[in-house]
Design an enzyme around this catalytic site. Structure first.
Site, short mmCIF file in Angstrom:
data_model
loop_
_atom_site.label_atom_id
_atom_site.label_comp_id
_atom_site.label_asym_id
_atom_site.label_seq_id
_atom_site.Cartn_x
_atom_site.Cartn_y
_atom_site.Cartn_z
CE LYS A 296 -6.45 -4.31 11.65
NZ LYS A 296 -5.69 -5.55 11.47
CG ASP B 9 -2.50 -5.11 9.36
OD1 ASP B 9 -1.60 -5.60 8.67
OD2 ASP B 9 -3.18 -5.78 10.17
CG MET B 10 -4.41 1.55 4.94
SD MET B 10 -3.54 2.91 5.77
CE MET B 10 -2.16 3.17 4.65
NE ARG C 250 -0.43 -7.76 4.35
CZ ARG C 250 -0.61 -7.55 5.65
NH1 ARG C 250 -1.53 -6.70 6.07
NH2 ARG C 250 0.13 -8.17 6.54
CE LYS D 114 -9.77 -8.36 -5.34
NZ LYS D 114 -10.88 -9.19 -5.87
CB ALA E 299 -11.00 -5.02 4.78
CB THR F 176 -5.84 -11.21 -3.46
OG1 THR F 176 -7.17 -11.33 -3.95
CG2 THR F 176 -4.88 -11.87 -4.43
CG HIS F 177 -8.54 -14.96 0.09
ND1 HIS F 177 -8.92 -13.78 0.69
CD2 HIS F 177 -7.73 -15.58 0.97
CE1 HIS F 177 -8.40 -13.70 1.89
NE2 HIS F 177 -7.66 -14.77 2.09
NE ARG G 72 -12.18 -6.03 10.46
CZ ARG G 72 -11.84 -5.88 11.73
NH1 ARG G 72 -12.68 -5.32 12.58
NH2 ARG G 72 -10.66 -6.29 12.17
P1 FDA Z 1 -12.53 -10.87 -3.12
O1 FDA Z 1 -13.22 -10.33 -1.92
O2 FDA Z 1 -12.92 -10.36 -4.47
O3 FDA Z 1 -12.65 -12.43 -3.07
C1 FDA Z 1 -12.17 -13.25 -4.11
C2 FDA Z 1 -12.48 -14.70 -3.77
O4 FDA Z 1 -11.76 -15.07 -2.60
C3 FDA Z 1 -13.93 -14.94 -3.40
O5 FDA Z 1 -14.72 -15.16 -4.52
C4 FDA Z 1 -13.80 -16.17 -2.52
O6 FDA Z 1 -13.65 -17.30 -3.32
C5 FDA Z 1 -12.53 -15.91 -1.76
N1 FDA Z 1 -12.75 -15.24 -0.46
C6 FDA Z 1 -12.57 -13.93 -0.17
N2 FDA Z 1 -12.84 -13.67 1.13
C7 FDA Z 1 -13.23 -14.83 1.67
C8 FDA Z 1 -13.66 -15.24 2.96
N3 FDA Z 1 -13.74 -14.37 3.99
N4 FDA Z 1 -13.98 -16.54 3.15
C9 FDA Z 1 -13.89 -17.43 2.13
N5 FDA Z 1 -13.49 -17.11 0.89
C10 FDA Z 1 -13.17 -15.85 0.65
N6 FDA Z 1 -7.55 -5.00 4.14
C11 FDA Z 1 -7.31 -3.75 4.59
O7 FDA Z 1 -8.12 -2.85 4.37
N7 FDA Z 1 -6.15 -3.48 5.29
C12 FDA Z 1 -5.21 -4.44 5.53
O8 FDA Z 1 -4.19 -4.15 6.16
C13 FDA Z 1 -5.47 -5.76 5.06
N8 FDA Z 1 -4.58 -6.78 5.28
C14 FDA Z 1 -4.78 -8.01 4.70
C15 FDA Z 1 -3.83 -9.02 4.80
C16 FDA Z 1 -3.98 -10.23 4.14
C17 FDA Z 1 -2.93 -11.27 4.25
C18 FDA Z 1 -5.15 -10.44 3.34
C19 FDA Z 1 -5.34 -11.71 2.57
C20 FDA Z 1 -6.12 -9.47 3.26
C21 FDA Z 1 -5.97 -8.26 3.94
N9 FDA Z 1 -6.94 -7.27 3.87
C22 FDA Z 1 -6.66 -6.01 4.35
C23 FDA Z 1 -8.30 -7.60 3.37
C24 FDA Z 1 -8.50 -7.25 1.91
O9 FDA Z 1 -8.53 -5.86 1.73
C25 FDA Z 1 -9.80 -7.87 1.38
O10 FDA Z 1 -10.88 -7.34 2.10
C26 FDA Z 1 -9.87 -9.39 1.49
O11 FDA Z 1 -8.65 -9.97 1.18
C27 FDA Z 1 -10.93 -9.94 0.52
O12 FDA Z 1 -10.59 -9.59 -0.81
P2 FDA Z 1 -9.92 -10.59 -1.88
O13 FDA Z 1 -8.74 -9.90 -2.46
O14 FDA Z 1 -9.62 -11.88 -1.26
O15 FDA Z 1 -10.96 -10.65 -3.06
#
Ligand code: FDA
Length: 306
Positions: free
Chosen positions: A98, A132-133, A183, A186, A188, A225-226, A287
């Site tokens: 970061k 990272d953003m 990358r 969504k 955070a 994403t998850h 977070r």
């Molecule tokens: P969403 O939040 O809609 O979740 C979809 C499903 O995933 C959930 O229903 C659940 O099943 C599972 N899930 C999600 N989060 C979980 C948790 N904490 N524990 C358990 N299960 C969970 N953001 C940012 O602003 N700047 C950045 O640089 C990054 N970098 C980054 C790197 C990587 C490798 C990842 C995976 C994520 C990021 N993020 C990020 C975070 C991103 O913006 C986002 O907040 C999270 O990935 C959660 O969103 P999802 O896409 O997983 O979908």
């Protein structure tokens, strides 16, 4: 109720007294599920285990609250040591960082100097560094710095674009001139509706739109994403458009959806796990809990077992 819990956790993630108390008690209280230990050796051990399962990694030396030049320089030194350790151990991992950790809030020049030191070392090892953003206040300057570094270091450096921001589609179009490795996430942070989609459905829709656009531009996409719906969509989309597996990878956070990570790796996709380590783990951990308050139950259970 869930929103209240989320806001409380986000508030605690920034609270310095709670941060100090957490550090004192080390990685107990369930944080080790999401953080790969406090030392580089423990982090490398985790990466080795992931590699043995066919999963690659990106290491992140956790650091927050950088207030002085000395702390920013020290933080950059940690990044360099992490690259050294990856190289020495021969594990498959790159680095994420970061810019605020490297002194962006103190001066852009300081941050650029630190980035150049890190990228010189990454280039020497033929490795890769992802910026990272962070929150909206740092978005524009982060993109500016990425552009400058991309001109100097080429494919050694990559960036993150967040689907929740209205501006991200225009940024993605503009960045195409650099053929960047992005990358896509969504997003955070807690942002105002003036700059970010307030509704999750709109964020999800924009996320898919950005992924498709970036892939069709022919650029490398790290889809972080998850969300299984998004992952299934991407799998179908790349097949329909004959996009090779070498043009994208999936990324998830350490400790989250572990079975799905393994499944994607077994299916032959590049699966990269974001592995944070270091003693400044508190804000990151809080977070992750805020993202999914159900995780709080998991942590409480592990506390009761101690
Ligand atoms: P969403 O939040 O809609 O979740 C979809 C499903 O995933 C959930 O229903 C659940 O099943 C599972 N899930 C999600 N989060 C979980 C948790 N904490 N524990 C358990 N299960 C969970 N953001 C940012 O602003 N700047 C950045 O640089 C990054 N970098 C980054 C790197 C990587 C490798 C990842 C995976 C994520 C990021 N993020 C990020 C975070 C991103 O913006 C986002 O907040 C999270 O990935 C959660 O969103 P999802 O896409 O997983 O979908």
């Amino acid at each position: 109720m869930e929103q209240l819990m989320r806001n409380t956790l986000l508030f605690l993630s920034k609270n310095r007294t709670a941060n100090r108390a957490a550090k004192k008690y080390g990685l107990r209280f369930g944080a080790s599920r999401f953080v790969a230990g406090e030392t580089i050796d423990s982090a490398i051990a985790v990466v080795r285990e992931l590699n043995a399962q066919g999963i690659v990694a990106t290491l992140d030396h956790l650091g927050e609250f950088v207030f002085s030049r000395e702390e920013a320089i020290e933080s950059a030194d940690y990044c360099i040591r992490t690259l050294d350790a990856i190289h020495r151990a021969g594990v498959r991992s790159n680095l994420s960082l970061k810019l605020t950790q490297l002194g962006l809030d103190i001066s852009k020049e300081l941050c650029m100097d630190n980035m150049r030191r890190i990228l010189d070392r990454a280039k020497q090892y033929d490795n890769f560094v992802r910026i990272d953003m962070e929150d909206y206040a740092h978005n524009e300057v982060t993109i500016e710095i990425f552009k400058e570094l991309r001109r100097e270091y080429g494919a050694t450096v990559g960036l993150v674009i967040q689907a929740y921001l209205y501006k991200s589609e225009a940024d993605l179009d503009d960045l195409d001139q650099f053929k960047p490795n992005l990358r896509l996430v969504k997003g955070a942070y807690k942002e105002s509706p003036e700059v970010a989609f307030p509704n999750k459905e709109d964020v999800d829709r924009n996320f898919i739109k950005l992924i498709e656009k970036h892939l069709l531009y022919g650029n490398y996409a790290a889809i972080a994403t998850h969300d299984e719906k998004v992952i299934e969509h991407v799998k179908r989309f790349v097949k329909q458009h004959n996009i090779p597996n070498s043009q994208f990878e999936f990324q998830m956070l350490y400790g989250i959806r572990v079975q799905l990570q393994q499944q994607l790796a077994n299916e032959g996709y590049t699966m990269r796990v974001y592995v944070p380590y270091g003693n400044d783990w508190y804000g990151y951990f809080m977070r992750r809990l805020a993202e999914r308050p159900a995780n709080v139950a998991f942590v409480l259970k592990s506390m009761l077992k101690k």
